[in-house]
Write a protein that holds these residues in place. Structure first.
Motif, mmCIF file in Angstrom:
data_model
loop_
_atom_site.group_PDB
_atom_site.id
_atom_site.type_symbol
_atom_site.label_atom_id
_atom_site.label_comp_id
_atom_site.label_asym_id
_atom_site.label_seq_id
_atom_site.Cartn_x
_atom_site.Cartn_y
_atom_site.Cartn_z
ATOM 1 N N ASP A 52 0.864 -1.183 0.000
ATOM 2 C CA ASP A 52 0.000 0.000 0.000
ATOM 3 C C ASP A 52 0.900 1.232 0.000
ATOM 4 N N ARG A 53 1.147 1.780 -1.185
ATOM 5 C CA ARG A 53 2.078 2.905 -1.332
ATOM 6 C C ARG A 53 1.602 3.808 -2.470
ATOM 7 N N PRO A 54 2.060 5.058 -2.497
ATOM 8 C CA PRO A 54 1.725 5.933 -3.631
ATOM 9 C C PRO A 54 2.332 5.377 -4.922
ATOM 10 N N ASP A 55 1.629 5.530 -6.012
ATOM 11 C CA ASP A 55 2.150 5.060 -7.301
ATOM 12 C C ASP A 55 2.989 6.177 -7.923
ATOM 13 N N LYS B 171 9.434 9.723 -12.852
ATOM 14 C CA LYS B 171 8.998 10.647 -11.796
ATOM 15 C C LYS B 171 10.108 10.890 -10.786
ATOM 16 N N SER C 46 5.664 5.332 -9.850
ATOM 17 C CA SER C 46 6.435 4.643 -10.880
ATOM 18 C C SER C 46 6.150 5.245 -12.248
ATOM 19 N N TYR D 108 12.503 0.830 -8.707
ATOM 20 C CA TYR D 108 11.641 -0.336 -8.503
ATOM 21 C C TYR D 108 12.235 -1.623 -9.068
ATOM 22 N N ASP E 12 15.071 4.427 -12.023
ATOM 23 C CA ASP E 12 14.015 3.455 -11.721
ATOM 24 C C ASP E 12 14.357 2.719 -10.427
#
Length: 237
Positions: free
Chosen positions: A51-54, A83, A56, A154, A152
Motif C-alpha cells: 500500500d504505497r503511492p504510485d 517521476k 512509478s 523499482y 528506476d
C-alpha cells in the motif's frame, strides 16, 4: 472516521570514486575524474510496500525551467525520464593565461561562475531568465540527458536507489601551446534528488557538493598532469 497514511519521502546521497582515466593518449593528454552516486530513497517502504503511492513510470511534466538549456545548449527537459530523478547543478571556470588553443566550445572552456538562481534559472546569463522559487530548487542545469543515470528505483540492480555517474573529461592536443604554458578547469557541482508528484517537481534531498580541478602544464613538448584533484566540496572556486 477514516485512517490516512501520510508519507514523508527523502533521499540520502553518497559518493564513491569512479574510474580515473587521466593520462597521455598519444596525440593529446586527457584528464577525467569523478564519482559514482547513490541516492538512497527513504523510507524504503515507499518503494516496496503493498500500500504505497504510485510514483512509478514516466514523468508527466518537463524538468524545470521549461525553457532551460545546459551550457552546451541542449534542453534541460531531456534530463528526466521518470517521476524520480537524480540531477545536478554546475558552475565552471577556465584559467588559460597563455591563451592556449583548446578543442571544443564555451560549454567546455567558458566561464559560468554561478549556479542557477531565481533570476537566472539555468545559470546562463540571458538564458532561461527569472524562475519561481520552487523551480529554482529543482533546476538541474547540468542535466540534459539520462544516459549516465538510472532513475528506476523499482527494478534491480538499483532497487530502492537512484544511481548516477559523472566523470567530466577535458583534453589538450600536444601540438597546442608552448612549454611552460598552463591550463586549469574548475568544475563545481551540486548533486540532488527531485521527485514529480501530480505534475509538480519537488526537491527531496540536500545538495551534495563535489568538484574537479583539472590542471595541465606543457613540458618537453607534451601536456602533463599538474596536480589535478577532486573532492566532495565546493572549495577553491
Amino acid at each position: 472516521m477514516d485512517e490516512l497514511h501520510v508519507w514523508i519521502v527523502w533521499s540520502e546521497i553518497t559518493a564513491t570514486d569512479a574510474t580515473n582515466d587521466t593520462g597521455d593518449k598519444g596525440t593529446y593528454f586527457q584528464v577525467s575524474m569523478g564519482y559514482e552516486f547513490k541516492h538512497t530513497i527513504k523510507p524504503s517502504a515507499i518503494i516496496t510496500a503493498a500500500d504505497r503511492p504510485d510514483l512509478s513510470g514516466a514523468n508527466s511534466s518537463p524538468a524545470p525551467p521549461a525553457s532551460g538549456l545546459n551550457h552546451k545548449g541542449d534542453p534541460l527537459t531531456g534530463g528526466v525520464n521518470k517521476k524520480w530523478d537524480s540531477s545536478r547543478k554546475i558552475r565552471k571556470k577556465t584559467l588559460n593565461p597563455n591563451a592556449v588553443a583548446l578543442p571544443g566550445n564555451a560549454s567546455f572552456h567558458g566561464n559560468f561562475h554561478d549556479f542557477p538562481s531565481m533570476s537566472d534559472g539555468d545559470g546562463r546569463p540571458g538564458g532561461a531568465g527569472a524562475v519561481s522559487f520552487s523551480d529554482w530548487l529543482v533546476a538541474g542545469n547540468d542535466d540534459a540527458g539520462v544516459g549516465d543515470e538510472d532513475n528506476d528505483p523499482y527494478t534491480a540492480p538499483h532497487s530502492r536507489i537512484l544511481w548516477g555517474i559523472d566523470t567530466p573529461t577535458r583534453f589538450i592536443e600536444h601540438t597546442a601551446g608552448a612549454n611552460g604554458n598552463t591550463v586549469e578547469w574548475r568544475l563545481h557541482f551540486l548533486e540532488f534528488t527531485r521527485l514529480e508528484i501530480n505534475g509538480k517537481w519537488y526537491l527531496i534531498s540536500n545538495y551534495f557538493p563535489w568538484r574537479v580541478h583539472y590542471k595541465l602544464k606543457k613540458e618537453g613538448g607534451k601536456w602533463k598532469n599538474n596536480g589535478s584533484n577532486k573532492a566532495t566540496d565546493n572549495a577553491g572556486f
